[in-house]
Write a protein that holds these residues in place. Structure first.
Motif, mmCIF file in Angstrom:
data_model
loop_
_atom_site.group_PDB
_atom_site.id
_atom_site.type_symbol
_atom_site.label_atom_id
_atom_site.label_comp_id
_atom_site.label_asym_id
_atom_site.label_seq_id
_atom_site.Cartn_x
_atom_site.Cartn_y
_atom_site.Cartn_z
ATOM 1 N N MET A 1 0.844 -1.193 0.000
ATOM 2 C CA MET A 1 0.000 0.000 0.000
ATOM 3 C C MET A 1 0.880 1.243 0.000
ATOM 4 S SD MET A 1 -2.930 1.190 2.753
ATOM 5 C CE MET A 1 -3.897 -0.287 2.432
ATOM 6 N N THR A 2 0.585 2.151 -0.910
ATOM 7 C CA THR A 2 1.398 3.357 -1.018
ATOM 8 C C THR A 2 1.192 4.275 0.179
ATOM 9 O OG1 THR A 2 1.934 5.247 -2.453
ATOM 10 C CG2 THR A 2 -0.386 4.636 -2.276
ATOM 11 N N THR A 3 2.224 5.050 0.494
ATOM 12 C CA THR A 3 2.156 6.028 1.578
ATOM 13 C C THR A 3 1.619 7.341 1.026
ATOM 14 O OG1 THR A 3 4.044 5.009 2.704
ATOM 15 C CG2 THR A 3 3.489 7.266 3.317
ATOM 16 N N ILE A 4 0.555 7.850 1.645
ATOM 17 C CA ILE A 4 -0.042 9.116 1.229
ATOM 18 C C ILE A 4 0.577 10.227 2.054
ATOM 19 C CG2 ILE A 4 -2.177 10.417 0.899
ATOM 20 C CD1 ILE A 4 -2.050 7.818 -0.729
ATOM 21 N N THR A 5 1.269 11.140 1.403
ATOM 22 C CA THR A 5 2.000 12.205 2.094
ATOM 23 C C THR A 5 1.553 13.559 1.582
ATOM 24 O OG1 THR A 5 3.930 10.769 2.385
ATOM 25 C CG2 THR A 5 4.284 13.141 2.589
ATOM 26 N N VAL A 6 1.214 14.448 2.509
ATOM 27 C CA VAL A 6 0.826 15.824 2.188
ATOM 28 C C VAL A 6 1.920 16.753 2.685
ATOM 29 C CG1 VAL A 6 -0.826 17.674 2.676
ATOM 30 C CG2 VAL A 6 -1.652 15.344 2.284
ATOM 31 N N ILE A 7 2.405 17.628 1.796
ATOM 32 C CA ILE A 7 3.466 18.566 2.148
ATOM 33 C C ILE A 7 3.017 19.972 1.785
ATOM 34 C CG2 ILE A 7 5.889 19.202 1.843
ATOM 35 C CD1 ILE A 7 6.401 16.364 0.797
ATOM 36 N N THR A 8 2.968 20.867 2.761
ATOM 37 C CA THR A 8 2.645 22.255 2.444
ATOM 38 C C THR A 8 3.902 22.984 1.987
ATOM 39 O OG1 THR A 8 3.008 23.021 4.730
ATOM 40 C CG2 THR A 8 0.784 22.262 4.162
ATOM 41 N N ASP A 76 -1.121 9.417 5.513
ATOM 42 C CA ASP A 76 -0.145 8.723 6.356
ATOM 43 C C ASP A 76 0.854 9.684 6.982
ATOM 44 O OD1 ASP A 76 -0.864 5.826 5.796
ATOM 45 O OD2 ASP A 76 -0.549 6.577 3.764
ATOM 46 N N VAL A 77 1.233 10.702 6.224
ATOM 47 C CA VAL A 77 2.227 11.673 6.703
ATOM 48 C C VAL A 77 1.766 13.079 6.338
ATOM 49 C CG1 VAL A 77 4.635 12.410 6.658
ATOM 50 C CG2 VAL A 77 4.071 9.991 6.289
ATOM 51 N N LEU A 78 1.685 13.938 7.333
ATOM 52 C CA LEU A 78 1.413 15.356 7.100
ATOM 53 C C LEU A 78 2.668 16.137 7.447
ATOM 54 C CD1 LEU A 78 -0.402 17.800 6.516
ATOM 55 C CD2 LEU A 78 -1.137 17.710 8.917
ATOM 56 N N VAL A 79 3.161 16.900 6.483
ATOM 57 C CA VAL A 79 4.372 17.691 6.683
ATOM 58 C C VAL A 79 4.010 19.174 6.646
ATOM 59 C CG1 VAL A 79 6.738 18.152 5.921
ATOM 60 C CG2 VAL A 79 5.710 15.892 5.517
ATOM 61 N N ASN A 80 4.058 19.813 7.805
ATOM 62 C CA ASN A 80 3.839 21.258 7.886
ATOM 63 C C ASN A 80 5.163 21.944 7.577
ATOM 64 O OD1 ASN A 80 1.034 21.484 8.628
ATOM 65 N ND2 ASN A 80 1.591 20.683 10.645
ATOM 66 N N ASN A 81 5.359 22.245 6.298
ATOM 67 C CA ASN A 81 6.632 22.803 5.848
ATOM 68 C C ASN A 81 6.545 24.293 5.530
ATOM 69 O OD1 ASN A 81 9.372 22.811 4.350
ATOM 70 N ND2 ASN A 81 7.912 23.383 2.744
ATOM 71 N N ALA A 82 5.405 24.769 5.042
ATOM 72 C CA ALA A 82 5.291 26.164 4.618
ATOM 73 C C ALA A 82 5.609 27.099 5.771
ATOM 74 C CB ALA A 82 3.882 26.437 4.102
ATOM 75 N N GLY A 83 6.406 28.117 5.486
ATOM 76 C CA GLY A 83 6.775 29.068 6.519
ATOM 77 C C GLY A 83 7.369 30.328 5.914
ATOM 78 N N ILE A 84 7.461 31.372 6.720
ATOM 79 C CA ILE A 84 8.077 32.624 6.288
ATOM 80 C C ILE A 84 9.106 33.056 7.327
ATOM 81 C CG2 ILE A 84 6.063 33.357 4.965
ATOM 82 C CD1 ILE A 84 5.351 35.246 7.263
ATOM 83 N N ALA A 128 1.979 9.970 10.814
ATOM 84 C CA ALA A 128 3.070 10.821 11.299
ATOM 85 C C ALA A 128 2.765 12.277 11.004
ATOM 86 C CB ALA A 128 4.390 10.420 10.650
ATOM 87 N N LEU A 129 3.094 13.132 11.958
ATOM 88 C CA LEU A 129 2.984 14.578 11.816
ATOM 89 C C LEU A 129 4.391 15.140 11.922
ATOM 90 C CD1 LEU A 129 1.421 17.300 11.795
ATOM 91 C CD2 LEU A 129 1.288 17.092 14.297
ATOM 92 N N VAL A 130 4.862 15.769 10.854
ATOM 93 C CA VAL A 130 6.226 16.293 10.819
ATOM 94 C C VAL A 130 6.167 17.803 10.632
ATOM 95 C CG1 VAL A 130 8.445 16.233 9.608
ATOM 96 C CG2 VAL A 130 7.115 14.120 9.889
ATOM 97 N N ASN A 131 6.647 18.536 11.620
ATOM 98 C CA ASN A 131 6.683 19.990 11.567
ATOM 99 C C ASN A 131 8.098 20.452 11.250
ATOM 100 O OD1 ASN A 131 3.943 20.351 12.248
ATOM 101 N ND2 ASN A 131 4.390 20.175 14.427
ATOM 102 N N VAL A 132 8.254 21.177 10.157
ATOM 103 C CA VAL A 132 9.583 21.675 9.789
ATOM 104 C C VAL A 132 9.868 22.916 10.625
ATOM 105 C CG1 VAL A 132 11.063 22.519 7.939
ATOM 106 C CG2 VAL A 132 9.386 20.703 7.485
ATOM 107 N N SER A 133 10.767 22.752 11.568
ATOM 108 C CA SER A 133 11.076 23.792 12.540
ATOM 109 C C SER A 133 12.480 24.323 12.284
ATOM 110 C CB SER A 133 10.938 23.221 13.964
ATOM 111 O OG SER A 133 11.121 24.210 14.933
ATOM 112 N N SER A 134 13.168 24.687 13.345
ATOM 113 C CA SER A 134 14.528 25.210 13.246
ATOM 114 C C SER A 134 15.173 25.159 14.621
ATOM 115 C CB SER A 134 14.498 26.663 12.751
ATOM 116 O OG SER A 134 15.768 27.276 12.890
ATOM 117 N N ALA A 135 16.486 24.992 14.644
ATOM 118 C CA ALA A 135 17.200 25.080 15.913
ATOM 119 C C ALA A 135 17.082 26.481 16.502
ATOM 120 C CB ALA A 135 18.666 24.708 15.711
ATOM 121 N N LEU A 136 16.727 27.470 15.669
ATOM 122 C CA LEU A 136 16.487 28.816 16.174
ATOM 123 C C LEU A 136 15.250 28.868 17.066
ATOM 124 C CD1 LEU A 136 17.275 30.945 12.995
ATOM 125 C CD2 LEU A 136 18.538 30.984 15.154
#
Length: 236
Positions: A1-8, A76-84, A128-136
């Motif tokens: 079964m394929t992995t369904i991934t959403v990336i903003t 299956d995977v939500l990636v909150n990547n969009a940012g400013i 999985a919920l993956v939030n693209v953050s920063s060491a900042l």
């Protein structure tokens, strides 16, 4: 079964490279973009599905979730990547409105998107919920940057950006506790040269995306919440 991934924010930069690698690995990728034309162009080049989504707009986010629900039935995977990045002015010169603009994308945008897609994540076997953050956004590092120079040599006192990423990390932690069936992770991709920083980063998009992809493809049993970078755990 394929992995369904959403990336903003997948029409350029880290989001695009992450989408490219995952599509190449066999994921069905929904490449999110707030501009329909750019999103469709990116999705075509990626071999992904275009997803029109403006994470600062409730109706747009709801429509995007409805599209994925109709086409895939789950995420299956939500990636909150969009940012400013927001303004780089000294902290004492920034207004509440300056911070509000950054938080509306980096924090509230992630809340809108996560809330809308939670029912679809619930349909997945190992979501999985993956939030693209920063060491900042690390409170530990910001409290004593000099002592953590090996983790973040390019620290900067960016009030709006740093505090927004700290808030995003808190979202990761609270979502993990509230929804233990979701593996929740914050990822620091490192100081990557993208449009967000005027391409001033010290590493390429390919290098930066590696940490995000590694977090997405980690073993399902990996506990959360976690804050990770290319070289392992990052202090909260």
């Amino acid at each position: 079964m394929t992995t369904i991934t959403v990336i903003t924010g997948a029409n350029k930069g880290l989001g695009y490279e992450t989408a490219r690698r995952l599509a190449e690995a066999g994921h069905t990728v929904y490449a999110g973009a707030r501009d329909a034309h750019r999103g469709e162009q990116a999705a075509k080049a990626l071999g992904a599905r275009p997803l029109l989504i403006d994470i600062t707009d409730d109706a747009s986010v709801a429509a995007a979730a409805d599209q994925v629900r109709a086409e895939a039935g789950r995420v299956d995977v939500l990636v909150n990547n969009a940012g400013i990045a927001g303004p780089a002015a000294p902290a004492g010169e920034l207004t509440a409105a300056d911070l509000q603009q950054v938080f509306d994308t980096n924090v509230f945008g992630a809340v809108r998107t996560t809330r809308a897609f939670l029912p679809l994540l619930q349909q997945a076997a190992r979501p999985a919920l993956v939030n693209v953050s920063s060491a900042l956004g690390s409170l530990t590092i910001n409290a004593d940057p000099a002592a953590h120079a090996e983790l973040l040599p390019a620290w900067a006192p960016l009030l709006a950006y740093n505090s927004s990423k700290a808030a995003l990390n808190m979202l990761t932690a609270v979502y993990a506790q509230s929804f233990p069936w979701v593996r929740a992770v914050s990822v620091d991709p490192g100081f990557t040269a993208t449009d967000l920083n005027g391409h001033q980063g010290t590493q390429s998009v390919e290098e930066g995306a590696a940490a995000i992809v590694a977090a997405i493809t980690a073993e399902p049993g990996t506990p959360g919440p976690a804050f990770v970078g290319a070289n392992g755990p990052v202090p909260w």
